[in-house]
Design an enzyme around this catalytic site. Structure first.
Site, PDB file in Angstrom:
ATOM      1  N   ASP A  72       0.814  -1.230   0.000  1.00 17.02           N
ATOM      2  CA  ASP A  72       0.000   0.000   0.000  1.00 17.02           C
ATOM      3  C   ASP A  72       0.844   1.276   0.000  1.00 17.02           C
ATOM      4  O   ASP A  72       0.475   2.262   0.630  1.00 17.02           O
ATOM      5  CB  ASP A  72      -0.937   0.033   1.211  1.00 17.02           C
ATOM      6  CG  ASP A  72      -1.896  -1.130   1.215  1.00 17.02           C
ATOM      7  OD1 ASP A  72      -2.295  -1.559   0.129  1.00 17.02           O
ATOM      8  OD2 ASP A  72      -2.224  -1.632   2.304  1.00 17.02           O
ATOM      9  N   ASP A  95      -7.418  -6.222  10.600  1.00 17.10           N
ATOM     10  CA  ASP A  95      -7.018  -5.133   9.707  1.00 17.10           C
ATOM     11  C   ASP A  95      -7.007  -3.789  10.422  1.00 17.10           C
ATOM     12  O   ASP A  95      -6.371  -2.840   9.949  1.00 17.10           O
ATOM     13  CB  ASP A  95      -7.992  -5.029   8.530  1.00 17.10           C
ATOM     14  CG  ASP A  95      -7.913  -6.220   7.602  1.00 17.10           C
ATOM     15  OD1 ASP A  95      -6.809  -6.688   7.320  1.00 17.10           O
ATOM     16  OD2 ASP A  95      -8.983  -6.687   7.162  1.00 17.10           O
TER      17      ASP A  95
END
Length: 605
Positions: free
Chosen positions: A320, A544
Site C-alpha cells: 500500500d 485489519d
C-alpha cells in the site's frame, strides 16, 4: 490499507466524450543532434489514444554528462492538447508549451541513465506527437516518423465508461515460469523460490490458530512474518500485534523446521500507508534516514548471516505504498496531504529503492513489491501510471530491476481470485458487464486476470521478463452458504453481476475486516501462468484495524472504514464499510474473524 480510488468527474466526462473507437497510440524517438556536448538526450514518447483523451509515457535518456536536476520541454502541435494529470515530474503548461521538472528522487541522471515520466491528457480534432524536445534548454532535435504502439484489444461497442478512459486492457495471459531444480547451489537465486521446498510455519501464528476450535485444520500453512516497526526486528514480547520472536528467531526456527523458504513483510516506510489511519506507522514522512539506518540495515544484516545462506528468504516490499502516490494525492477523491508529502519528498520511491538494493544484494533473498489489487488499479488511468512509478522506485537509491524478483497483488485484501459466474466481456440486454455498478468500467473482474495482465505491463516498462507474481489468497475464498452457484438473472446487467458474483462486499473499496469473507486457496507454487505462488501473506485471524479508537503505543490508528456503523466515503462510493464489529488494532488476534474465515473457506475445509 489497500485503498481504492474512484476516478474524478473530469475523467468521467472525458471518457463519456470518447464514445468512438479506440486508436492505437504512437512512438516518437528523438535522438540528440545538439551542438552542446554537455547535455545530450534521447526522448521516447509513446501514447495510448482514444477519442478525446490519451495517456503518454515519456522516457528521458541522458547521453551526455551527468545531470543534477532536469527540465524537459516541448510544444504540442495542436493547441487543444492539454496535460491533465502527471506523475514522476512536476508538469506545467502555458498555451501549447509544456514543461516537466524532475522530482527530488529522479533529478540526478548519470551518463546513460534514464527517467520515466508520464501524464494523462486531453485533445480535440487530432492528437499529433511533439516533434522536438529540450532538456535543460538544449534541443534534442532530429527524430523519426512516429511508429505504431503495440496493438491493443478491440474496444467495446457499448457506451464508454463513466469512470475511466476506454483504453484497451493489456493482455491477460503470461508465460509460465519454469520450475527450477531443487539442487541449486547455495546463494544462487532460483527462478521460483516457492518450488520444491516446504514453507516456514510461524509458531506464534500457529499457536493462536491451534487455540481456536478447528484451527488445527489450517495452522500448518506457511504465513508471512510482518515487520511493521523497528522493535519487531528484535521481537516485541509485550505487543498485541507482534510476537516475542524477532527476525533472527524466525530464521533460526525456519532452519530447525527444515523449511526451504520464509516470508517477511517489510512494512515501515516514512509516512506509511499515507491514505489510511489504521495502519499508519511509527516514522514521520521526513524520517527516511532512520528508515534506512535503523530498519532496513539491521534486517539486511541479519538476513545476510552466513548460517541462513541455504534458506530462501522472501521479502514482501512495502504494501500500500507506491500506488498511493499515484491515486491518493490532492485533487483526487479522498486524496491526502500525507500522500502529497511523501510523493514530493521521494520518501516512498527512495525508501523502496533502498530496501530493494540493500536486501536484493543478498544471494538468497527474493524481493516482491506490492502492486495493489484489481479493484484499485484495474483502470488504465491507474494501471499504466502505477507500473511507471514501480519502475521508478526499482531503479532509485542505487537499485536496479535485477533486485526485483516479482510483485504481489491483493495483499491483506479480499478480492476474489476468480469470478466463475461472469466475465468482463459478457453482455446483458446490450450492456457490458463493465457498465455494472459493481465493475464500474474496470477492465478486470478478479485478481488472477489482473495479476497476469499487470505482469505483462510491468515487463513492458522494463522489468525482467522472468518476473513472477504472487497473489494473497488468505481471505478471498468467499465460500459458505452465501456463495452463488451460478449467474444472476438476465433482467439487467446489475442483476446479472450482483446475483452471480462471489465477492459479497458492498463495494470493491471495502478493505477492513470484511464480513462474510472466507479462507481462499491454500498456499501453493506455480498455480497458473505467470504466477509464482498463491500465498498467505496476511495471516488469517490478524485484524485489519480496530472497530473503534483504541489507545496503543504500537503506531496503530483508527480508520472509520473499520467501523461497522460507518456509511462510507468517496473511495468506496459512500457504501457501508462492511466491517465486522469488536475488532482489535491491526495485527492483533481477532478470534471472531478467524472463525468466520474458516466457516466460509473456499475450497471448504
Amino acid at each position: 490499507m489497500n485503498m481504492w480510488r474512484r476516478l474524478s468527474g473530469q475523467r468521467r466526462a472525458l471518457a463519456l466524450a470518447g464514445a468512438g473507437a479506440l486508436v492505437a497510440g504512437g512512438l516518437v524517438t528523438i535522438p540528440v543532434t545538439a551542438a552542446q556536448a554537455a547535455t545530450q538526450c534521447e526522448i521516447g514518447y509513446t501514447t495510448n489514444d482514444w477519442s478525446g483523451g490519451f495517456t503518454a509515457s515519456i522516457t528521458i535518456k541522458n547521453l551526455g554528462d551527468p545531470v543534477n536536476g532536469w527540465t524537459l520541454g516541448w510544444t504540442f502541435p495542436n493547441s487543444s492538447q492539454r496535460v491533465q494529470q502527471g506523475w514522476s515530474a512536476t508538469f506545467s503548461q502555458s498555451g501549447s508549451q509544456v514543461t516537466a521538472r524532475s522530482m527530488s528522487y529522479n533529478g540526478t541522471l548519470a551518463a546513460g541513465a534514464s527517467a520515466n515520466i508520464g501524464f494523462n491528457g486531453a485533445w480535440s480534432g487530432s492528437n499529433p506527437k511533439p516533434t522536438s524536445f529540450t532538456l535543460n534548454g538544449v534541443v534534442c532535435n532530429g527524430g523519426v516518423t512516429p511508429t505504431s504502439a503495440p496493438p491493443t484489444s478491440v474496444p467495446p461497442t457499448s457506451t464508454p465508461p463513466t469512470s475511466a478512459p476506454p483504453t484497451s486492457a493489456p493482455p491477460t495471459s503470461a508465460p509460465p515460469t519454469s520450475a527450477p531444480p531443487t539442487s541449486t547451489p547455495p546463494g544462487q537465486k532460483v527462478d521460483n523460490p516457492y518450488v520444491g521446498v516446504p514453507g516456514y510455519v510461524n509458531p506464534e501464528w500457529k499457536a493462536k490458530a491451534d487455540a481456536e476450535p478447528g484451527g488445527s485444520r489450517v495452522s500448518n500453512n506457511p504465513t508471512a512474518v510482518w515487520l511493521d516497526r523497528i522493535a519487531a526486528i528484535n521481537g516485541t514480547p509485550d505487543s498485541s500485534s507482534n510476537g516475542a520472536f524477532g527476525v533472527r528467531d524466525h530464521l533460526d526456527e525456519a532452519l530447525r523446521q527444515g523449511a526451504g523458504y520464509i516470508q517477511f513483510v517489510i512494512y515501515n516506510l516514512p509516512g506509511r500507508d499515507c491514505s489510511a489511519l489504521s495502519s499508519n506507522g511509527e516514522l514521520g514522512p521526513e524520517e527516511l534516514p532512520k528508515y534506512k539506518a535503523e530498519y532496513i540495515d539491521p534486517i539486511a544484516a541479519i538476513q545476510g548471516e552466513s548460517k541462513y545462506r541455504n534458506l530462501r528468504i522472501i521479502n514482501i516490499i512495502e504494501i500500500d505504498s507506491l500506488p498511493n502516490i499515484v491515486t491518493n494525492t490532492s485533487g483526487q477523491p479522498g486524496g491526502t496531504v500525507m500522500c502529497d508529502t511523501v510523493k514530493a519528498n521521494g520518501a516512498y520511491v527512495n525508501g523502496v529503492g533502498y530496501a530493494l538494493a540493500k536486501l536484493g544484494s543478498l544471494g538468497n533473498v527474493y524481493n516482491y513489491i506490492d502492486a495493489g489489487h484489481h479493484g484499485w488499479l484495474g483502470w488504465d488511468s491507474n494501471f499504466v501510471p502505477t507500473s511507471n512509478i514501480l519502475k521508478t522506485a526499482a531503479v532509485a537509491s542505487g537499485s536496479t530491476v535485477n533486485n526485483v524478483h516479482g510483485f504481489i497483488t491483493n495483499t491483506a485484501n479480499y478480492s476474489a481470485l476468480q469470478e466463475p459466474n461472469f466475465k468482463v466481456t459478457d453482455n446483458v440486454n446490450g450492456q457490458t458487464v463493465r457498465q455494472s455498478k459493481w465493475v464500474d468500467w474496470n477492465f478486470y473482474v478478479d485478481e488472477l486476470s489482473f495479476a497476469q495482465a499487470f505482469r505483462n505491463q510491468l515487463v513492458s516498462v522494463g522489468f525482467n521478463s522472468n518476473i513472477g507474481m504472487l497473489i494473497d489468497t488468505s481471505r478471498n475464498g468467499w465460500g459458505g452458504s452465501a456463495r452463488p452457484t451460478g449467474p444472476g438473472p438476465m433482467t439487467s446487467v446489475d442483476a446479472y453481476v450482483n446475483g452471480g458474483r462471489i465477492d459479497r462486499r458492498a463495494h470493491l473499496g471495502n478493505w477492513c475486516n470484511q464480513a462474510g469473507a472466507g479462507l481462499g486457496e491454500r498456499p501453493r507454487a506455480n498455480p497458473a501462468a505467470g504466477i509464482d505462488a498463491y500465498v498467505w501473506v496476511k495471516p488469517p485471524g490478524e485484524s485489519d484495524g480496530s472497530s473503534k479508537e483504541i489507545p496503543n503505543n504500537e503506531g496503530k490508528g483508527f480508520d472509520r472504514m473499520c467501523d461497522p456503523t460507518y456509511g462510507g466515503n468517496a473511495r468506496n462510493g459512500n457504501n457501508p464499510s462492511g466491517a465486522l464489529g469488536d475488532a482489535p488494532i491491526s495485527g492483533a488476534w481477532f478470534s471472531a474473524q478467524f472463525q468466520e474465515l474458516m466457516r466460509n473457506a473456499y475450497p471448504a475445509l
